[in-house]
Write an enzyme that holds these catalytic residues in place. Sequence first.
Site, mmCIF file in Angstrom:
data_model
loop_
_atom_site.group_PDB
_atom_site.id
_atom_site.type_symbol
_atom_site.label_atom_id
_atom_site.label_comp_id
_atom_site.label_asym_id
_atom_site.label_seq_id
_atom_site.Cartn_x
_atom_site.Cartn_y
_atom_site.Cartn_z
ATOM 1 N N SER A 91 0.848 -1.191 0.000
ATOM 2 C CA SER A 91 0.000 0.000 0.000
ATOM 3 C C SER A 91 0.882 1.238 0.000
ATOM 4 O O SER A 91 2.003 1.216 0.529
ATOM 5 C CB SER A 91 -0.893 0.026 1.240
ATOM 6 N N TYR A 133 -2.220 -1.167 10.125
ATOM 7 C CA TYR A 133 -2.300 -1.351 8.680
ATOM 8 C C TYR A 133 -1.067 -0.787 7.982
ATOM 9 O O TYR A 133 -0.411 -1.474 7.191
ATOM 10 C CB TYR A 133 -3.566 -0.683 8.139
#
Length: 258
Positions: free
Chosen positions: A147, A161
């Site tokens: 990401s 995350y």
Amino acid sequence: MDLFDLTGKNAVVTGGTRGIGMMMARGLLQAGARVWISSRKADACEQARAELAEYGEVTAIPADLSSEDECRRLAAEVTSQAPEVHILVNNAGATWGEQLETYPESAWDKVLDLNLKSPFFLVRAFLPALEAAATPDDPARVINVGSIDGIHVPSLPTYAYSTSKAGVHQLTRHLARELGPKAVTVNAVAPGPFPSKMMAATLDAFGEHIAQAAPLRRIGRPDDMAGVAVYLSSRAGSYVTGAVIPVDGGIATTATGM
């Protein structure tokens, strides 16, 4: 062009029933690969399988990949049908947003188990099948989905995350060095904002602002993610390993810090 042709290849896409995983699965099918997708929920697997079937041969296997046992079971089920696996896409993931003061231990466990430990255990479980498919001229491929939140600091309190995705990027480089001599490439894709269940609330609230912040002035489209998956899986990407490729319209890589 046969440079991007995946006819005869076997591919596994975890988290392939929606969002980025489904975009990648569709692209691989359209390029000629046979694809296995997985997700925790059997009904989601069947719905996605039916939707993707118009593009090629697809099989769905429910699996909760937050445990190593399930990673091994998925590998065993796939390789009982296809002893050679040419492409493994590690996309299954989870997120958790909460303020620092109350961010719970359970969030760290959930997110790191699925986002960071699962790709490692899946590579290990599938490695014999990847090696069986690999040749020096046409390596087997591992694509980890990271990401841009593992590249820059996100604005939302998604501590586990962003940390897990930065870990995925480093794991990718580590595995690339380890598996290169076995003719297995390992790369990561770092998506920016794409339409998905994980991003739905954020895009509903801030989608226009996010699009305007990107140099290309839009959020990602399914073909953007399908394209990078096909590139990394095909002969076009056979000499690329250890790379982390942002697919974000320039958001992370051109940030000014202002």
